[in-house]
Design a protein around this motif. Structure first.
Motif, PDB file in Angstrom:
ATOM      1  N   TYR A  65       0.232   4.220   5.124  1.00 43.11           N
ATOM      2  CA  TYR A  65      -0.151   5.655   5.134  1.00 43.11           C
ATOM      3  C   TYR A  65       1.180   6.397   5.875  1.00 43.11           C
TER       4      TYR A  65
ATOM      5  N   TYR B  61      -2.774  -2.831   7.999  1.00 39.12           N
ATOM      6  CA  TYR B  61      -1.631  -2.522   6.879  1.00 39.12           C
ATOM      7  C   TYR B  61      -1.788  -1.269   6.162  1.00 39.12           C
ATOM      8  N   HIS B  62      -3.092  -0.853   6.044  1.00 40.71           N
ATOM      9  CA  HIS B  62      -3.249   0.567   5.453  1.00 40.71           C
ATOM     10  C   HIS B  62      -2.858   1.541   6.576  1.00 40.71           C
TER      11      HIS B  62
ATOM     12  N   GLN C  24      -7.265  -3.200   7.617  1.00 39.19           N
ATOM     13  CA  GLN C  24      -6.810  -1.838   8.434  1.00 39.19           C
ATOM     14  C   GLN C  24      -5.749  -1.558   8.793  1.00 39.19           C
TER      15      GLN C  24
ATOM     16  N   TYR D  48      -3.667  -2.923  -5.198  1.00 36.61           N
ATOM     17  CA  TYR D  48      -2.587  -2.513  -4.305  1.00 36.61           C
ATOM     18  C   TYR D  48      -0.958  -2.358  -5.040  1.00 36.61           C
TER      19      TYR D  48
ATOM     20  N   ASP E  95      -3.287  -9.406   9.976  1.00 37.34           N
ATOM     21  CA  ASP E  95      -4.006  -8.251  10.074  1.00 37.34           C
ATOM     22  C   ASP E  95      -4.834  -8.270  11.404  1.00 37.34           C
TER      23      ASP E  95
ATOM     24  N   PHE F  63       0.769  -1.220  -0.040  1.00 37.53           N
ATOM     25  CA  PHE F  63       0.126   0.015   0.030  1.00 37.53           C
ATOM     26  C   PHE F  63       0.855   1.265   0.068  1.00 37.53           C
TER      27      PHE F  63
END
Length: 403
Positions: A181, A176-177, A174, A67, A144, A22
């Motif tokens: 970021y 990993y996101h 979530q 991704y 995750d 990501f």
């Protein structure tokens, strides 16, 4: 590629899979040249479904597609001496390494930051691992759902209107996101520092850290008040139980009726709206204008609103409530988002990406931010396995590359 892309001219080697994908996508769609280094058989994420036309294929994973837009793919055996030499050759004109391997593995290969920074002092090196490079948990396995449990998010997510309801894990990767970021922001910050000081640096991203600092109010309540928050259906977790917010509408969809921020003007507008259908019941009583009086009777207020909402479709409730300044919103399914004209037409949140080998175009999630001077763009569809081996054959020993 957009000529004024924010990260145009930045070259990144992505040596990782689910932990790095990501962050790599965010940077690639902002114009960076992201080269995804894969083993001969392809990364494991290429085997995650669903697949194009439901046919398992290394180049047909919709999960992988999502991704890995705007990236390139090369295949080499990084655990071999030749593969490691190839990485070092690529670093001669690269700016960043983004890696997601087990702590210590890159050092075994001679590709850790301490080893590489001696030859490449301006290199920005970002490692994403489950629990960081050091500490008693650094070698632990993870996933995750494990991160959401350990980080505190599951403890505050769930239902209070179902007896003995368990914690609930948000879906969609979530943790990993969150790490992606933070990694992307860290890399951009390190590149800015490099431009000022001509010095690279090492960025140690722990998924566990990222999740733990993203649990909203549960940590502050415990630190300052020694109180645990309570899981509440579709609402913020708080030490006290709040009034329910999610009410069913005529179309069997739910509307989130946020009963906070009800100043005098908004309250009177709400009552006037209900009164136009003779559904206000006793809420027209002037005593309800007083915040304290209303707060003590909020369960009853919600009951009245529930009986009102069931008469109308969720979209009507949503737009009318917003028109009088109420922060209400429908609880939407994915297909609702795709057909939302505000997103698809006004904001252009979705992007059409062409796959020439399939002679088809597909709708992808688009820009998470809009830069007017350095625009975001999906420059190309996700790479086929080893698609760019030939492009880098000048610098790489082709004996270690395979399509």
């Amino acid at each position: 590629m957009v000529e004024k892309a924010a990260l145009k001219g930045i070259k990144i080697l992505e040596i990782g899979d689910q932990l790095t994908q990501f962050a790599g996508k965010l940077l690639a769609d902002m114009g960076a040249e992201v080269i995804k280094v894969e083993p001969k058989e392809g990364l494991p994420s290429r085997s995650i479904g669903p697949f194009y036309k439901d046919t398992p294929d290394k180049n047909g994973s919709l999960y992988f597609w999502n991704y890995n837009t705007s990236k390139k793919s090369i295949t080499l055996q990084i655990e071999t001496k030749e593969g490691q030499e190839n990485i070092i050759q690529l670093l001669n004109d690269a700016d960043v390494i983004l890696e997601g391997n087990k702590p210590g593995l890159m050092k075994e290969w001679g590709l850790d930051y301490d080893s590489l920074s001696k030859k490449f002092p301006t290199l920005v090196y970002c490692s994403i691992t489950p629990f960081g490079q050091e500490g008693p948990w650094s070698q632990y396995q993870s996933s995750d759902i494990a991160q959401l449990a350990l980080g505190g998010i599951m403890a505050v997510t769930g239902y209070d209107d179902i007896p003995d309801a368990p914690p609930i894990a948000p879906t969609g990767g979530q943790s990993y996101h969150l790490a992606g970021y933070f990694a992307a922001m860290g890399i951009v910050s390190a590149l800015l520092y490099r431009d000022l000081k001509n010095q690279g640096q090492f960025i140690d991203i722990s998924v566990h850290d990222c999740v733990t600092v993203s649990t909203e109010m549960s940590l502050p309540y415990w630190i300052y008040q020694r109180e645990h928050v309570i899981r509440q259906t579709g609402r913020h977790a708080l030490p006290n139980r709040s009034v329910r917010w999610n009410l069913k509408c005529k179309d069997d969809k739910y509307i989130l009726v946020l009963n906070t921020y009800l100043d005098t003007k908004r309250w009177k507008s709400l009552v006037s709206w209900l009164s136009s259908y003779q559904l206000e019941e006793d809420l027209a009583d002037e005593r309800y204008v007083d915040d304290k009086y209303r707060a003590q009777r909020m369960e009853h207020v919600t009951d009245v609103l529930e009986r009102f909402c069931i008469h109308f479709d969720s979209e009507y409730i949503y737009h009318t409530a917003q028109s009088i300044g109420l922060p209400w919103a429908p609880v939407r399914a994915p297909e609702d988002m795709i057909h939302d004209k505000h997103l698809s037409e006004d904001r252009n949140v979705f992007a059409s990406v062409h796959h020439p080998e399939l002679n088809e175009s597909f709708t992808y999630p688009g820009a998470p931010y809009k830069f007017h001077e350095t625009p975001w763009d999906i420059s190309k569809r996700p790479p086929l396995l080893g698609e760019h081996n030939e492009e880098y054959s000048i610098n790489l020993k082709t004996s270690n590359l395979s399509n």
